[in-house]
Design a protein around this motif. Structure first.
Motif, mmCIF file in Angstrom:
data_model
loop_
_atom_site.group_PDB
_atom_site.id
_atom_site.type_symbol
_atom_site.label_atom_id
_atom_site.label_comp_id
_atom_site.label_asym_id
_atom_site.label_seq_id
_atom_site.Cartn_x
_atom_site.Cartn_y
_atom_site.Cartn_z
ATOM 1 N N LYS A 173 68.691 64.979 32.991
ATOM 2 C CA LYS A 173 69.195 64.568 31.687
ATOM 3 C C LYS A 173 68.029 64.435 30.715
ATOM 4 N N LYS A 174 68.301 64.729 29.439
ATOM 5 C CA LYS A 174 67.272 64.612 28.426
ATOM 6 C C LYS A 174 66.743 63.181 28.380
ATOM 7 N N TYR A 195 61.385 64.752 30.694
ATOM 8 C CA TYR A 195 62.139 65.976 30.414
ATOM 9 C C TYR A 195 62.732 65.857 29.019
ATOM 10 N N ARG A 196 62.347 66.764 28.127
ATOM 11 C CA ARG A 196 62.748 66.671 26.722
ATOM 12 C C ARG A 196 63.875 67.640 26.369
ATOM 13 N N GLY A 197 64.481 68.263 27.372
ATOM 14 C CA GLY A 197 65.633 69.116 27.115
ATOM 15 C C GLY A 197 65.271 70.565 26.836
ATOM 16 N N LYS A 198 66.233 71.295 26.241
ATOM 17 C CA LYS A 198 66.072 72.717 25.953
ATOM 18 C C LYS A 198 65.473 72.904 24.554
ATOM 19 N N ASP A 199 64.813 74.043 24.376
ATOM 20 C CA ASP A 199 64.148 74.310 23.113
ATOM 21 C C ASP A 199 63.992 75.816 22.959
#
Length: 271
Positions: A173-174, A195-199
């Protein structure tokens, strides 16, 4: 310069995990890289290009400790005018177990200005012992080795680099934080990573769908603040390290992908 070019190694430090498995050589399933892969990087300080790096997985398997191993080599050097002022010409390498993705042998040949270091490290995963030998600058012979008691399935930076590329980030999870553990030089370390998510990230090799990671840096004299380092890896089966950006007290610097060859899977490039 010794504080700038090693940012490339941040990509690898993020990934030096222990597996925690009690088996001597637990199998790590992987389908993200292949022998013959070559990744190229550019190193910049501000708007200036100051260096380049290359990561190679050699074409053949090598037999170490009766185990098939990948051989990985990393080369980093300064370029242009910086090369005249503070020349860097580093070579890092490792023999990494092809099934367990743990190191059997790693080595560093460091040339940074007047600084020199030649080191060989051997990992005995049956006794959980690490032997580190460094060449004496005066005699040219190896000094007496140092020994370290290690956790099970410890990884150095290059074995960790391969292991990173096996992780399924879709289950995170972000904002979730995980801990990186590994061995470097003479130290066992733990580093929390968010974890900073998708980019989406633009590099000299193109624009990619990416996974964004942020190491939580402790107080130090080099990097400026908790969010001083951001790293991106490709959001595809390859999980190629794409870019690292760092805010330092002396300015900002980055390492970014400039070319890729012989990758195993389709890349997440945005056309």
């Amino acid at each position: 310069m010794k504080k700038l070019l090693p940012l490339f190694i941040i990509l690898i430090l993020l990934s030096s995990f222990t597996s925690g498995d009690s088996d001597v050589y637990p199998v790590v399933p992987h389908d993200s890289f292949v022998r013959g892969e070559r990744l190229e990087y550019k190193v910049s300080f501000g708007i200036f290009a100051i260096g380049s790096a290359e990561m190679i997985i050699r074409d053949n398997f090598y037999r170490i400790n009766h185990r098939d191993c990948y051989k990985i080599d990393v080369y980093g050097k300064t370029t242009g005018m910086v090369d005249w002022i503070a020349k860097v010409d580093d070579h890092w390498g490792a023999y990494v177990d092809s099934a367990a993705l743990v190191p059997h042998i790693s080595y560093r040949n460091i040339k940074e200005g007047n600084y020199r270091k030649n080191e060989i490290i051997r990992f005995d995963h049956r006794t959980n012992l690490i032997e580190a030998k460094v060449i004496d600058k005066k005699t040219g012979d190896f000094k007496e080795p140092n020994y370290y008691a290690a956790p099970e399935n410890i990884r150095d930076m290059l074995a960790g680099y391969l292991y990173l590329r096996t992780i399924d980030f879709s289950k995170m999870k972000k904002g979730e934080v995980f801990t990186v553990k590994g061995f470097f030089e003479d130290t066992f370390y733990e580093l929390d990573v968010k974890y900073r998510g998708k980019d989406k990230i633009k590099t000299k090799a193109g624009k990619f769908h990416a996974i964004k990671l942020a190491p939580i840096m402790p107080n130090n004299e080099l990097f400026d603040g908790e969010d001083s380092i951001i790293a991106w890896i490709s959001d595809d089966k390859n999980k190629i390290p794409l870019k690292v950006e760092a805010k330092m007290f002396i300015g900002s610097t980055s390492v970014e992908l400039s070319g890729y060859h012989n990758v195993k899977n389709e890349v997440s490039i945005i056309k």
